[in-house]
Write a protein that holds these residues in place. Structure first.
Motif, PDB file in Angstrom:
ATOM      1  N   TYR B  53       0.833  -1.203   0.000  1.00 51.20           N
ATOM      2  CA  TYR B  53       0.000   0.000   0.000  1.00 51.20           C
ATOM      3  C   TYR B  53       0.866   1.251   0.000  1.00 51.20           C
ATOM      4  O   TYR B  53       0.642   2.188  -0.770  1.00 51.20           O
ATOM      5  CB  TYR B  53      -0.919  -0.004   1.227  1.00 51.20           C
ATOM      6  CG  TYR B  53      -1.605   1.334   1.448  1.00 51.20           C
ATOM      7  CD1 TYR B  53      -2.712   1.696   0.697  1.00 51.20           C
ATOM      8  CD2 TYR B  53      -1.100   2.257   2.372  1.00 51.20           C
ATOM      9  CE1 TYR B  53      -3.317   2.924   0.858  1.00 51.20           C
ATOM     10  CE2 TYR B  53      -1.696   3.484   2.546  1.00 51.20           C
ATOM     11  CZ  TYR B  53      -2.809   3.815   1.791  1.00 51.20           C
ATOM     12  OH  TYR B  53      -3.393   5.038   1.946  1.00 51.20           O
ATOM     13  N   LEU B  56       2.884   1.428  -3.473  1.00 53.77           N
ATOM     14  CA  LEU B  56       2.168   1.434  -4.752  1.00 53.77           C
ATOM     15  C   LEU B  56       0.912   2.302  -4.744  1.00 53.77           C
ATOM     16  O   LEU B  56       0.592   2.936  -5.741  1.00 53.77           O
ATOM     17  CB  LEU B  56       1.770  -0.001  -5.143  1.00 53.77           C
ATOM     18  CG  LEU B  56       2.925  -1.007  -5.275  1.00 53.77           C
ATOM     19  CD1 LEU B  56       2.374  -2.398  -5.550  1.00 53.77           C
ATOM     20  CD2 LEU B  56       3.873  -0.577  -6.398  1.00 53.77           C
ATOM     21  N   VAL B  57       0.180   2.319  -3.611  1.00 54.09           N
ATOM     22  CA  VAL B  57      -1.140   2.969  -3.617  1.00 54.09           C
ATOM     23  C   VAL B  57      -1.081   4.383  -3.058  1.00 54.09           C
ATOM     24  O   VAL B  57      -1.568   5.327  -3.674  1.00 54.09           O
ATOM     25  CB  VAL B  57      -2.167   2.121  -2.814  1.00 54.09           C
ATOM     26  CG1 VAL B  57      -3.555   2.727  -2.915  1.00 54.09           C
ATOM     27  CG2 VAL B  57      -2.178   0.683  -3.322  1.00 54.09           C
ATOM     28  N   GLN B  58      -0.461   4.514  -1.873  1.00 57.32           N
ATOM     29  CA  GLN B  58      -0.496   5.818  -1.197  1.00 57.32           C
ATOM     30  C   GLN B  58       0.061   6.961  -2.044  1.00 57.32           C
ATOM     31  O   GLN B  58      -0.514   8.056  -2.028  1.00 57.32           O
ATOM     32  CB  GLN B  58       0.223   5.746   0.146  1.00 57.32           C
ATOM     33  CG  GLN B  58      -0.209   6.860   1.075  1.00 57.32           C
ATOM     34  CD  GLN B  58       0.729   7.022   2.254  1.00 57.32           C
ATOM     35  OE1 GLN B  58       1.908   6.706   2.176  1.00 57.32           O
ATOM     36  NE2 GLN B  58       0.199   7.528   3.342  1.00 57.32           N
ATOM     37  N   PRO B  59       1.172   6.762  -2.806  1.00 61.74           N
ATOM     38  CA  PRO B  59       1.685   7.879  -3.618  1.00 61.74           C
ATOM     39  C   PRO B  59       0.656   8.427  -4.597  1.00 61.74           C
ATOM     40  O   PRO B  59       0.718   9.591  -4.978  1.00 61.74           O
ATOM     41  CB  PRO B  59       2.877   7.252  -4.359  1.00 61.74           C
ATOM     42  CG  PRO B  59       3.302   6.112  -3.508  1.00 61.74           C
ATOM     43  CD  PRO B  59       2.048   5.582  -2.884  1.00 61.74           C
ATOM     44  N   ARG B  60      -0.312   7.579  -4.995  1.00 58.56           N
ATOM     45  CA  ARG B  60      -1.344   8.037  -5.937  1.00 58.56           C
ATOM     46  C   ARG B  60      -2.504   8.726  -5.231  1.00 58.56           C
ATOM     47  O   ARG B  60      -3.311   9.390  -5.863  1.00 58.56           O
ATOM     48  CB  ARG B  60      -1.907   6.837  -6.721  1.00 58.56           C
ATOM     49  CG  ARG B  60      -0.946   6.254  -7.738  1.00 58.56           C
ATOM     50  CD  ARG B  60      -1.258   4.785  -7.970  1.00 58.56           C
ATOM     51  NE  ARG B  60      -0.045   4.026  -8.261  1.00 58.56           N
ATOM     52  CZ  ARG B  60       0.332   3.671  -9.483  1.00 58.56           C
ATOM     53  NH1 ARG B  60      -0.420   3.970 -10.498  1.00 58.56           N
ATOM     54  NH2 ARG B  60       1.448   2.996  -9.674  1.00 58.56           N
ATOM     55  N   LEU B  61      -2.617   8.508  -3.922  1.00 52.99           N
ATOM     56  CA  LEU B  61      -3.779   9.035  -3.202  1.00 52.99           C
ATOM     57  C   LEU B  61      -3.508  10.384  -2.533  1.00 52.99           C
ATOM     58  O   LEU B  61      -4.423  11.153  -2.297  1.00 52.99           O
ATOM     59  CB  LEU B  61      -4.224   8.045  -2.118  1.00 52.99           C
ATOM     60  CG  LEU B  61      -4.770   6.698  -2.596  1.00 52.99           C
ATOM     61  CD1 LEU B  61      -5.139   5.841  -1.397  1.00 52.99           C
ATOM     62  CD2 LEU B  61      -5.979   6.887  -3.492  1.00 52.99           C
TER      63      LEU B  61
END
Lengths: 133, 140
Positions: B53, B56-61
């Protein structure tokens, strides 16, 4: 391995969905815990919060907004981590918990979680109306 | 302090893995999930899904709107560890019913967290902490 595992998984997901929906519907529901005493014309939104509690901020914003719009409404926030006695006195189990107090300081409504704005508005109005009448 | 979306993501991946455990009855997959919980039990941020997360995910959120306490989530990971460890033992030792029951209970908790944001382990932790503080108050 037969289809047993698949059936168990499906049944668990269905049951958990029902459980989750019931839990969600109960979140933030305002319960009547007293009858407003007639007298002075004011309402206190007594909010119990904890540090690092996201919904607490949401509730804080809602209460602050109601208090700003209505001079008869006061918003007080208590940190349960620092004021344990107040939290125990009101049997606070979870944060945020909101007590809607009448002019005498007696709790009239109680909600655990963030209530819906129209419901909270209605609760405040109910106390103000009852106290004037 | 935790980005609350992290544990939610972890719960979603856990839900998928535990469903696969139930469908396949694989003790080895249950063991893999147990190891994942073991890392989370040390610190929820060490859970491999949480690392995924964060990378991979948090940088986009973008940054979270609020943060939550670590201790309740860690306790929840420990409860998950116990359940999946017993499930693994059940599947690998030829007691698939035990494995299925424990995995099913783990699935309830993981799914409620993923779908509704209701963390049963965290709630249990808060209840225990409260009960404990009252006991120590009475004895002191």
């Amino acid at each position: 391995v037969g289809p047993g595992g698949l059936i168990v998984a499906a049944a668990v997901l269905v049951a958990a969905t029902v459980l989750g929906l019931v839990w969600k519907a109960r979140q933030g529901r305002l319960r009547s815990v007293g009858v407003p005493t007639p007298g002075l014309d004011c309402v206190t939104l007594l909010q119990f919060s904890a540090p690092a509690c996201g919904p607490c901020r949401q509730l804080h914003a809602m209460c602050a907004d109601i208090a700003a719009a209505n001079p008869l409404v006061r918003h007080t926030e208590i940190d349960v981590a620092t004021d344990l006695l107040a939290a125990r006195a009101h049997h606070i189990r979870r944060t945020p918990t909101l007590l809607v107090l009448d002019a005498s300081g007696a709790p009239v409504w109680r909600a655990v979680g963030v209530p819906r704005r129209p419901d909270l508005d209605a609760a405040v109005t109910q106390i103000l109306d009852r106290q004037v009448a | 302090m935790l980005d609350p979306r992290g544990p939610r993501f972890v719960a979603a991946v856990t839900t998928i893995v535990v469903v696969l455990v139930l469908i396949t009855g694989s003790g080895w997959l249950a063991l893999a999930q147990t190891v994942v919980f073991a890392f989370g039990a040390i610190d929820p941020r060490y859970n491999p899904y949480a690392l995924a997360y964060r990378w991979l995910v948090q940088p986009r959120l973008g940054p979270p709107a609020s943060r939550e306490e670590v201790a309740p989530v860690r306790f929840a990971q420990r409860v998950g560890l116990v359940f999946m460890a017993v499930a693994t033992a059940g599947y690998l030792a030829g007691a698939p019913v035990l494995g299925t029951v424990m995995a099913a209970l783990a699935l309830v908790a993981a799914f409620l967290n993923a779908a509704f944001g209701l963390c049963l382990g965290c709630e249990a932790y808060l209840l225990l902490r409260r009960a404990f503080s009252q006991v120590s108050r009475r004895t002191s």
